[in-house]
Scaffold this motif. Structure first.
Motif, PDB file in Angstrom:
ATOM      1  N   ILE A  37       3.599  -0.367   6.322  1.00 31.00           N
ATOM      2  CA  ILE A  37       2.462   0.707   7.069  1.00 31.00           C
ATOM      3  C   ILE A  37       1.214   0.207   6.207  1.00 31.00           C
ATOM      4  CG2 ILE A  37       1.520   2.846   7.708  1.00 31.00           C
ATOM      5  CD1 ILE A  37       4.508   3.436   7.782  1.00 31.00           C
ATOM      6  N   LEU A  48      -3.524   2.664  12.307  1.00 29.60           N
ATOM      7  CA  LEU A  48      -2.396   2.247  11.391  1.00 29.60           C
ATOM      8  C   LEU A  48      -1.934   0.910  12.065  1.00 29.60           C
ATOM      9  CD1 LEU A  48      -2.558   5.350  10.937  1.00 29.60           C
ATOM     10  CD2 LEU A  48      -0.278   5.064  10.213  1.00 29.60           C
ATOM     11  N   VAL A  50       1.516  -1.426  11.780  1.00 29.62           N
ATOM     12  CA  VAL A  50       2.935  -1.012  11.209  1.00 29.62           C
ATOM     13  C   VAL A  50       3.614  -2.676  11.568  1.00 29.62           C
ATOM     14  CG1 VAL A  50       5.216  -0.046  11.597  1.00 29.62           C
ATOM     15  CG2 VAL A  50       2.860   1.248  11.951  1.00 29.62           C
ATOM     16  N   TRP A 109       5.396   9.244   6.122  1.00 25.97           N
ATOM     17  CA  TRP A 109       4.024   8.797   5.327  1.00 25.97           C
ATOM     18  C   TRP A 109       3.243  10.114   5.572  1.00 25.97           C
ATOM     19  CZ3 TRP A 109       0.158   8.326   8.917  1.00 25.97           C
ATOM     20  CH2 TRP A 109       0.619   8.202  10.506  1.00 25.97           C
TER      21      TRP A 109
END
Length: 290
Positions: A37, A48, A50, A109
């Motif tokens: 990430i 983000l 991923v 996270w």
């Protein structure tokens, strides 16, 4: 990003950088699933990235807060999802569920909070209550586009010259009244009428709307589909120099700065949408996405 070897060691720094390695069901130490990430310390407004690396499943799945996000192939056995965050996203601990090879793994996270400034805008009479069903329907449909092919490459370009007059995420008072559930969904560039506006990245023109045809709020508008749910919208244009379905290259002129729609003066509003949500365009100009 560089692909990790299945035999590489995971350092403490990589663990802190939100890299999660999950062992498979085969022999001890077998490497089955890796999730990375970035950015490593995301804040509200960030997109983000991923990246899922799995050798055992050609179609992994990713879910965040009960919402499924599409994973697109990066090549080899790597897949990537882009997840938007906005000023309305709840900051704090987050959890991703990644399904691959018949198993589900959870990756935790943290999303940092971010302070956004407040701005006061005064719209002239006749421009303080604009917006037609036609333009809302067309813009809403544009924001749902998720084309499978990635068209952009590297960092996005600045779409026009001129000073940044409003940053992403600003909260506003309009004519003295605070706009609830509102945040500035893009970046404004103050420039003179007729200043060229260019495509920030390669894309397909997926939306063209004119003030004269009902785009009362947005004014003359161009929407670009950069692929995989990444979209740019340029509003308040004076002129439009492209047509629906046209492929444009990064840096190609698509129109000129104007003050059409609900605008207090000539400027360009550039909004960047990922999976239907308005994200901060600034990180995309820094080329942080593979």
């Amino acid at each position: 990003m560089r692909r990790q070897s299945s035999h590489s060691l995971t350092s403490a720094a990589q663990v802190l950088a939100l890299t999660a390695t999950i062992l498979g069901s085969g022999s001890p130490g077998a490497w089955a699933l890796d999730v990375q990430i970035t950015p490593t310390h995301p804040q509200l407004g960030d997109t983000l990235s991923v990246v899922v690396h799995t050798a055992d499943d050609p179609a992994p799945q990713l879910r965040l807060n009960q919402q499924v996000y599409p994973l697109f192939p990066l090549g080899g056995d790597r897949f990537r999802a882009l997840i938007p965050t906005t000023p309305q996203t709840q900051p704090g601990p987050q959890r991703l569920d990644v399904s691959a090879a018949g198993e589900v793994r959870q990756i935790s996270w943290n999303l940092k909070d971010r302070s956004f400034p407040i701005q006061r805008i005064w719209l002239p009479p006749g421009k303080d209550d604009l917006g037609s069903d036609l333009e809302f329907d067309r813009v809403d449909a544009f924001k749902t586009l998720v084309s499978p092919k990635r068209l952009w490459q590297g960092a996005f370009l600045r779409p026009t010259s001129g000073e940044v007059t409003s940053i992403y995420g600003i909260r506003r008072y309009y004519n003295g009244e605070f706009a609830e559930d509102y945040f500035h969904r893009g970046v404004d560039y103050g420039a003179g009428t007729g200043t060229p506006v260019v495509a920030p990245a390669d894309g397909i023109v997926a939306l063209v709307g004119y003030e004269a045809n009902g785009f009362e709020l947005h004014g003359n508008t161009v929407g670009l589909d950069h692929g995989q749910g990444v979209l740019s919208i340029m509003i308040h244009l004076n002129s439009i120099q492209v047509w629906t379905g046209q492929f444009v290259k990064a840096g190609e002129v698509i129109g000129t700065v104007g003050s059409t729609g609900a605008a207090t003066g000539p400027h360009l509003h550039w909004g960047l949408y990922v999976q239907g949500q308005a994200v901060d365009p600034v990180p995309w100009r820094e080329g942080v996405f593979e």
